[in-house]
Design a protein around this motif. Sequence first.
Motif, short mmCIF file in Angstrom:
data_model
loop_
_atom_site.label_atom_id
_atom_site.label_comp_id
_atom_site.label_asym_id
_atom_site.label_seq_id
_atom_site.Cartn_x
_atom_site.Cartn_y
_atom_site.Cartn_z
N LEU A 171 31.19 47.23 39.66
CA LEU A 171 32.00 48.11 40.86
C LEU A 171 33.42 47.74 40.84
N GLU A 172 33.67 46.34 40.46
CA GLU A 172 34.79 45.61 40.62
C GLU A 172 35.96 46.24 39.14
N ASN A 210 39.14 38.84 45.62
CA ASN A 210 39.09 39.28 44.24
C ASN A 210 40.67 39.15 43.89
N LYS A 211 41.36 38.21 43.24
CA LYS A 211 42.72 38.14 43.11
C LYS A 211 43.16 39.17 42.47
N LYS A 212 42.65 39.80 41.44
CA LYS A 212 43.13 40.86 40.60
C LYS A 212 43.44 42.15 41.35
N ASN A 260 45.87 41.58 44.31
CA ASN A 260 47.31 41.60 43.83
C ASN A 260 47.65 42.96 43.50
N LEU A 261 47.08 43.88 42.67
CA LEU A 261 47.33 45.22 42.44
C LEU A 261 47.31 45.88 43.63
N CYS A 262 46.77 46.10 44.49
CA CYS A 262 46.77 46.68 45.94
C CYS A 262 47.76 46.28 46.52
N CYS A 263 47.91 45.08 46.85
CA CYS A 263 49.23 44.57 47.79
C CYS A 263 50.57 44.99 47.16
#
Length: 578
Positions: free
Chosen positions: A415-416, A452-454, A457-460
């Motif tokens: 899913l990730e 989940n850092k990736k 970070n993408l979302c933020c």
Amino acid sequence: MLSIAGFLYYRSIILMDDIFDNKKETSNFNVFLTINICQEETVKILSTFFETDSEFWDIWGKRKFEYVKAYKLDKQSHNISSFAEYEVLCDYKSSFGKIAIDALFVLTGKHYRNEYQNVLKSHKDFYVAFQILDDVSDYEEDYINQQFNISKNHLEKRVDDIESYSLGDQKKLLYLEGVAEELYLKAYEHIIRAFEFVRDYKAPRWKDELQRMQNTITINNLNINGYIRFNKYLKSKHIDRSSNGSGKIENSEVLHYLFEIQEEDGSWTDYFNDAGNSNVWTTSFVCYFLSHWYKSHFDLSKSKEFLLSNRYEEKNLWGYNSNWIPDADSTSFTILALHSLGTDFCEDELEEWFSFQNEDGGFCTYRNEKELLASLNTKEVNNVEGWLNSHFCVSAVAYLVFCQLGINNDKKRKLESFLIDKIEDLDEVPYWWTSRDYAISFLVLACCINMNKKIFNLCCNELNKKSNPVKDGAHNIFYVALCLLSRIKSKHIFNYDNLPDKLLSEILLNAQLENGSWRGNYSMRIPSPDILDPEKQIYGWKKDNKGTNIVLQDFNGVFTSVVSFVALENYKSSLNGR
């Protein structure tokens, strides 16, 4: 051959009914000729099976006598004084539909008498349900033709001096006075009984016909309930005055509004489309935000009981409302709500929910083509690939379930990967919602629980770039509230500028109404079931509550109000914390 004979005779009866109903003194000769040919061909076919002295022809005579009685009853409505007599009328009107049943009984040597009687009873119940639906939809036509109509009969008992109302008003009262709903419940009871009579027999085609009728009744009933609720909303809209950003509205006013519109059974209702109003999904949405992101002290036990009692076939699956098939999104929100209210779920208990995950790792909304087509129950739809496809928005909420329940398995990792691809593709828009902000906000909230850092970070980064709004009041308040909440909850992890939060909060406060609520927003959309990519295939979305390729408003303001309230409460807490 019996089916062909039945069809031909049925066709002749439809043509005769049309002549009688229209009361034409002179009718087209070709129609009479067609009737004669149909009946003649029917008798020819039946004569190849039955000699002239066969008992079948005695039963044939009985069916003709029933049909004549039905015609007389239909034209002398004063003779029908009870629902039992109406059931007889329905049975007689469908008398020639029993010819194939009669024929098979005689052809098999009359050995299956019990089965024969049960199938006839099932047939009668089916046609009572059929005639109820027909009467509700043909109110105007029957009124003009002076034919007996059960919906008019019931309306006359409910409303004094019904003839003083215009025909248009009578049709509205049919729904608003609860007559149509009451009759659809009767129709539903008859279909369930029709199933019972043939439950132990292998009759797949008949049972499919019964299932289609049951689905039709369900959809019609959902539409009636939705229409009634929507009409009540139109008569008593939100107070149409904003607070002008004064901030003087107490939180108790917002909560008072939400609990004032809560149903006796603990549910909340919002949105209105072809599946009716949503009560299960709406209730789970409210309960989740109030119990998880606000940590309320009020009692949601009735709401919890409502959700637990509306599971689909006693599985851990839930649908848009109590009568609709399960979907991944409604199930996800209900799992989140129940978990926040103290119900634990282990992985084994989530197997049914896991089945919504596709091979690409994403979650689809619906998982069973046959079940979905049967529920939509319309000849206009034969391709539902779009609704079975993996959806960015549905998958984002599903990821929140994994994070909140602490599930770390291969399903989550798949899913990730799916979600990262969708986030990186800036052209990807949620299937059921009009803005990426919906999916991005829920993914940020998920990462605040289980990082989940990736993804985070993408979302933020995206959220931070887009969250510099101009205070002009032309915003979708639902998305503004989601963005504010996700920014506030992630602030301790991702250090970004505070100014947008203040602007977002001011937009929410300026849009708040005097009763504490927020007006609903056109945020949700319904693409046609065959549409895979709404952004590429649909260029104009109509604001409506019927059909597809439309945008819907949460007319009760439940979704917008609960998220706005929770977002502002969290914003206020963050200020107090500093």
